[in-house]
Design a protein around this motif. Structure first.
Motif, mmCIF file in Angstrom:
data_model
loop_
_atom_site.group_PDB
_atom_site.id
_atom_site.type_symbol
_atom_site.label_atom_id
_atom_site.label_comp_id
_atom_site.label_asym_id
_atom_site.label_seq_id
_atom_site.Cartn_x
_atom_site.Cartn_y
_atom_site.Cartn_z
ATOM 1 N N LEU A 94 0.836 -1.197 0.000
ATOM 2 C CA LEU A 94 0.000 0.000 0.000
ATOM 3 C C LEU A 94 0.873 1.250 0.000
ATOM 4 C CD1 LEU A 94 -2.601 -1.098 2.654
ATOM 5 C CD2 LEU A 94 -3.068 -0.663 0.243
ATOM 6 N N GLY A 95 0.388 2.274 -0.655
ATOM 7 C CA GLY A 95 1.129 3.523 -0.658
ATOM 8 C C GLY A 95 0.445 4.607 -1.451
ATOM 9 N N MET A 96 1.138 5.709 -1.572
ATOM 10 C CA MET A 96 0.692 6.867 -2.331
ATOM 11 C C MET A 96 1.745 7.141 -3.392
ATOM 12 S SD MET A 96 1.492 10.216 -2.766
ATOM 13 C CE MET A 96 1.542 11.655 -1.797
ATOM 14 N N TYR A 97 1.306 7.598 -4.561
ATOM 15 C CA TYR A 97 2.262 7.897 -5.623
ATOM 16 C C TYR A 97 1.943 9.234 -6.273
ATOM 17 C CZ TYR A 97 -1.466 6.328 -8.739
ATOM 18 O OH TYR A 97 -2.657 6.188 -9.397
ATOM 19 N N GLU A 98 2.972 9.812 -6.883
ATOM 20 C CA GLU A 98 2.834 11.027 -7.669
ATOM 21 C C GLU A 98 3.348 10.737 -9.071
ATOM 22 O OE1 GLU A 98 3.538 14.510 -4.367
ATOM 23 O OE2 GLU A 98 5.291 13.775 -5.455
ATOM 24 N N VAL B 267 -1.920 12.467 -8.504
ATOM 25 C CA VAL B 267 -1.628 11.822 -7.227
ATOM 26 C C VAL B 267 -2.635 10.692 -7.061
ATOM 27 C CG1 VAL B 267 -1.604 12.124 -4.717
ATOM 28 C CG2 VAL B 267 -0.797 13.972 -6.191
ATOM 29 N N GLY B 268 -2.180 9.541 -6.597
ATOM 30 C CA GLY B 268 -3.079 8.424 -6.369
ATOM 31 C C GLY B 268 -2.612 7.578 -5.198
ATOM 32 N N HIS B 269 -3.409 6.574 -4.860
ATOM 33 C CA HIS B 269 -3.048 5.699 -3.749
ATOM 34 C C HIS B 269 -3.677 4.319 -3.945
ATOM 35 C CE1 HIS B 269 -7.021 7.075 -2.547
ATOM 36 N NE2 HIS B 269 -7.092 6.016 -1.748
ATOM 37 N N GLY B 270 -3.149 3.343 -3.226
ATOM 38 C CA GLY B 270 -3.629 1.968 -3.300
ATOM 39 C C GLY B 270 -2.448 1.031 -3.245
ATOM 40 N N VAL B 271 -2.621 -0.187 -3.769
ATOM 41 C CA VAL B 271 -1.508 -1.128 -3.871
ATOM 42 C C VAL B 271 -0.634 -0.609 -5.014
ATOM 43 C CG1 VAL B 271 -0.815 -3.502 -4.315
ATOM 44 C CG2 VAL B 271 -2.897 -3.034 -2.991
ATOM 45 N N LEU B 272 0.566 -0.191 -4.680
ATOM 46 C CA LEU B 272 1.402 0.555 -5.614
ATOM 47 C C LEU B 272 1.622 -0.163 -6.938
ATOM 48 C CD1 LEU B 272 3.944 1.998 -3.068
ATOM 49 C CD2 LEU B 272 2.255 3.280 -4.386
ATOM 50 N N TYR C 101 -2.953 4.068 -18.806
ATOM 51 C CA TYR C 101 -3.973 5.093 -19.030
ATOM 52 C C TYR C 101 -3.522 6.534 -18.823
ATOM 53 C CZ TYR C 101 -7.082 1.113 -18.988
ATOM 54 O OH TYR C 101 -7.692 -0.081 -19.275
ATOM 55 N N ARG C 102 -2.371 6.755 -18.246
ATOM 56 C CA ARG C 102 -1.932 8.117 -17.936
ATOM 57 C C ARG C 102 -0.752 8.517 -18.803
ATOM 58 N NH1 ARG C 102 -4.645 11.126 -13.812
ATOM 59 N NH2 ARG C 102 -5.610 9.621 -12.450
ATOM 60 N N ASP C 103 -0.665 9.803 -19.086
ATOM 61 C CA ASP C 103 0.462 10.352 -19.818
ATOM 62 C C ASP C 103 1.369 11.060 -18.817
ATOM 63 O OD1 ASP C 103 2.114 11.129 -21.874
ATOM 64 O OD2 ASP C 103 0.963 12.939 -22.296
ATOM 65 N N ALA C 104 2.382 10.366 -18.357
ATOM 66 C CA ALA C 104 3.322 10.930 -17.394
ATOM 67 C C ALA C 104 4.720 10.438 -17.736
ATOM 68 C CB ALA C 104 2.944 10.523 -15.969
ATOM 69 N N ALA C 105 5.712 11.223 -17.385
ATOM 70 C CA ALA C 105 7.098 10.871 -17.683
ATOM 71 C C ALA C 105 7.830 10.328 -16.466
ATOM 72 C CB ALA C 105 7.834 12.092 -18.221
ATOM 73 N N LYS C 106 7.355 10.700 -15.271
ATOM 74 C CA LYS C 106 8.064 10.339 -14.046
ATOM 75 C C LYS C 106 7.096 9.851 -12.971
ATOM 76 C CE LYS C 106 11.491 13.900 -14.945
ATOM 77 N NZ LYS C 106 12.751 13.199 -15.047
ATOM 78 N N VAL C 107 7.651 9.120 -11.993
ATOM 79 C CA VAL C 107 6.841 8.610 -10.887
ATOM 80 C C VAL C 107 7.699 8.556 -9.627
ATOM 81 C CG1 VAL C 107 7.347 6.179 -11.398
ATOM 82 C CG2 VAL C 107 5.251 6.776 -10.164
ATOM 83 N N ARG C 108 7.058 8.741 -8.501
ATOM 84 C CA ARG C 108 7.682 8.497 -7.193
ATOM 85 C C ARG C 108 6.592 8.068 -6.238
ATOM 86 N NH1 ARG C 108 9.689 14.636 -6.207
ATOM 87 N NH2 ARG C 108 7.671 15.642 -6.315
ATOM 88 N N TRP C 109 6.984 7.379 -5.149
ATOM 89 C CA TRP C 109 5.975 6.811 -4.255
ATOM 90 C C TRP C 109 6.471 6.758 -2.830
ATOM 91 C CZ3 TRP C 109 8.433 4.038 -8.111
ATOM 92 C CH2 TRP C 109 9.359 3.096 -7.688
ATOM 93 N N THR D 33 -1.392 1.248 6.002
ATOM 94 C CA THR D 33 -2.827 0.993 5.870
ATOM 95 C C THR D 33 -3.427 1.780 4.708
ATOM 96 O OG1 THR D 33 -3.528 2.820 7.295
ATOM 97 C CG2 THR D 33 -3.014 0.718 8.389
ATOM 98 N N ARG D 34 -4.594 1.326 4.243
ATOM 99 C CA ARG D 34 -5.315 2.055 3.187
ATOM 100 C C ARG D 34 -5.675 3.470 3.640
ATOM 101 N NH1 ARG D 34 -6.457 -0.660 -1.179
ATOM 102 N NH2 ARG D 34 -6.583 -2.919 -1.074
ATOM 103 N N GLU D 35 -6.029 3.590 4.917
ATOM 104 C CA GLU D 35 -6.396 4.897 5.456
ATOM 105 C C GLU D 35 -5.210 5.855 5.389
ATOM 106 O OE1 GLU D 35 -6.992 1.951 7.093
ATOM 107 O OE2 GLU D 35 -9.137 1.898 6.610
ATOM 108 N N GLN D 36 -4.020 5.377 5.736
ATOM 109 C CA GLN D 36 -2.827 6.225 5.651
ATOM 110 C C GLN D 36 -2.558 6.633 4.204
ATOM 111 O OE1 GLN D 36 0.009 3.541 7.443
ATOM 112 N NE2 GLN D 36 0.190 4.858 9.257
ATOM 113 N N ALA D 37 -2.713 5.700 3.286
ATOM 114 C CA ALA D 37 -2.480 5.994 1.874
ATOM 115 C C ALA D 37 -3.456 7.055 1.377
ATOM 116 C CB ALA D 37 -2.604 4.722 1.034
ATOM 117 N N ALA D 38 -4.736 6.903 1.718
ATOM 118 C CA ALA D 38 -5.751 7.868 1.293
ATOM 119 C C ALA D 38 -5.507 9.236 1.904
ATOM 120 C CB ALA D 38 -7.144 7.359 1.673
#
Length: 80
Positions: A22-26, A37-42, A52-60, A65-70
């Motif tokens: 679980l985590g958050m990503y940009e 910005v999104g969250h869930g099972v990385l 589905y997304r047009d992005a060049a970079k990512v970090r996480w 917990t899901r609550e922490q990620a959200a």
């Protein structure tokens, strides 16, 4: 406020380094500007985002917990 993590190129090769936790990503553009910005099972989220997304970079950020990620994702969305 963006994550204090280094950017990774957002391509298929990055999926091998993304934890199945679980985590958050940009997602960012070529200049490192956060575009999403999104969250869930990385691994699952980023595999889907790669299709589905047009992005060049990512970090996480891994969380426990899901609550922490959200919560973390919401905080980062508010600061964009």
């Amino acid at each position: 406020m963006p994550l204090p993590k280094r950017w990774h190129d957002f391509d298929r090769s990055v999926l091998g380094t993304v934890p199945d936790r679980l985590g958050m990503y940009e997602l960012g553009d070529e200049d490192g500007t956060v575009v999403a910005v999104g969250h869930g099972v990385l691994h699952d989220e980023l595999k889907s985002a790669l299709s589905y997304r047009d992005a060049a970079k990512v970090r996480w950020e891994v969380v426990q917990t899901r609550e922490q990620a959200a919560e973390l994702a919401e905080t980062h969305r508010e600061r964009l």
